[in-house]
Design a protein around this motif. Structure first.
Motif, PDB file in Angstrom:
ATOM      1  N   LEU A   5     -56.633 -46.523  17.793  1.00 39.54           N
ATOM      2  CA  LEU A   5     -57.722 -46.627  18.762  1.00 39.54           C
ATOM      3  C   LEU A   5     -58.879 -45.673  18.430  1.00 39.54           C
ATOM      4  O   LEU A   5     -60.008 -45.895  18.855  1.00 39.54           O
ATOM      5  CB  LEU A   5     -57.204 -46.383  20.187  1.00 39.54           C
ATOM      6  N   TRP A   6     -58.609 -44.628  17.638  1.00 42.43           N
ATOM      7  CA  TRP A   6     -59.684 -43.757  17.169  1.00 42.43           C
ATOM      8  C   TRP A   6     -60.678 -44.545  16.321  1.00 42.43           C
ATOM      9  O   TRP A   6     -61.878 -44.266  16.345  1.00 42.43           O
ATOM     10  CB  TRP A   6     -59.128 -42.573  16.380  1.00 42.43           C
ATOM     11  N   VAL A  64     -61.453 -47.676  16.755  1.00 43.73           N
ATOM     12  CA  VAL A  64     -62.258 -48.453  17.694  1.00 43.73           C
ATOM     13  C   VAL A  64     -63.340 -47.569  18.296  1.00 43.73           C
ATOM     14  O   VAL A  64     -64.522 -47.952  18.352  1.00 43.73           O
ATOM     15  CB  VAL A  64     -61.368 -49.062  18.802  1.00 43.73           C
ATOM     16  N   LEU A  65     -62.972 -46.364  18.725  1.00 54.86           N
ATOM     17  CA  LEU A  65     -63.958 -45.441  19.297  1.00 54.86           C
ATOM     18  C   LEU A  65     -65.026 -45.055  18.277  1.00 54.86           C
ATOM     19  O   LEU A  65     -66.215 -44.988  18.605  1.00 54.86           O
ATOM     20  CB  LEU A  65     -63.263 -44.192  19.831  1.00 54.86           C
ATOM     21  N   MET A  77     -67.392 -47.984  17.784  1.00 52.75           N
ATOM     22  CA  MET A  77     -68.288 -48.125  18.929  1.00 52.75           C
ATOM     23  C   MET A  77     -69.369 -47.038  18.910  1.00 52.75           C
ATOM     24  O   MET A  77     -70.527 -47.310  19.228  1.00 52.75           O
ATOM     25  CB  MET A  77     -67.498 -48.093  20.228  1.00 52.75           C
ATOM     26  N   ALA A  78     -68.997 -45.820  18.535  1.00 54.02           N
ATOM     27  CA  ALA A  78     -69.983 -44.735  18.449  1.00 54.02           C
ATOM     28  C   ALA A  78     -71.028 -45.050  17.377  1.00 54.02           C
ATOM     29  O   ALA A  78     -72.230 -44.865  17.601  1.00 54.02           O
ATOM     30  CB  ALA A  78     -69.283 -43.410  18.136  1.00 54.02           C
ATOM     31  N   ALA A  91     -66.527 -52.828  18.722  1.00 48.42           N
ATOM     32  CA  ALA A  91     -65.127 -52.643  19.123  1.00 48.42           C
ATOM     33  C   ALA A  91     -64.223 -53.644  18.408  1.00 48.42           C
ATOM     34  O   ALA A  91     -63.141 -53.285  17.935  1.00 48.42           O
ATOM     35  CB  ALA A  91     -64.989 -52.787  20.633  1.00 48.42           C
TER      36      ALA A  91
END
Length: 154
Positions: A13-14, A16-17, A20-21, A45
């Protein structure tokens, strides 16, 4: 087994973050020009999910198995191994993306990137070190190993 599945689902999930950033902070590519901010976040995402979970299967799971086989259970071992796995993953994707322009060009552009913009590969290594640390925190192989050791009596 339950911890392994949890780690395989949560640690990426890091990615994905991070995607997104980058989607929020970087300038929009031409093909995203007409997208709203929400659509751009969704696309980022989705890309992060795809890349994160594919990389987890291709890089993460083998890294875990290698560390397990070599009885390396420390956080330091996970950080170093997953950092190197991130660099290798970046290298493979980079070369695969540029090899259509010729192997010579791909290698020269690789050299230029590493020398002039080392932050490009390093951010992938750091991201995967964070993913590896998260994986380690969920799996906690150091605790499992300690539980398997026989008690000593004095």
């Amino acid at each position: 087994m339950k911890r392994l599945l949890t780690a395989l689902l949560i640690a990426p999930l890091w990615c994905v973050l991070a995607a997104m950033a980058y989607g929020l902070l970087l300038t929009r590519p031409e093909f995203w020009k007409d997208m709203s901010r929400t659509e751009m976040l969704g696309m980022s995402a989705a890309g992060g999910v795809l890349l994160g979970y594919v990389a987890m299967l291709v890089l993460g799971l083998p890294s875990y198995k290698i560390l397990q086989r070599r009885s390396r259970h420390s956080l330091r071992a996970y950080l170093a191994t997953w950092f190197i796995a991130g660099l290798i993953g970046w290298l493979v994707v980079f070369l695969a993306g540029w090899v259509t322009s010729g192997a010579g060009f791909a290698l020269s552009y690789l050299g230029e990137t590493v020398v002039k913009r080392p932050f490009v590969p390093l951010r992938f290594g750091v991201l995967w070190a964070v993913v590896g640390a998260t994986f380690w925190a969920i799996i906690r192989p150091d605790r499992r190993q300690a539980a398997l050791l026989p008690e000593t009596f004095s």
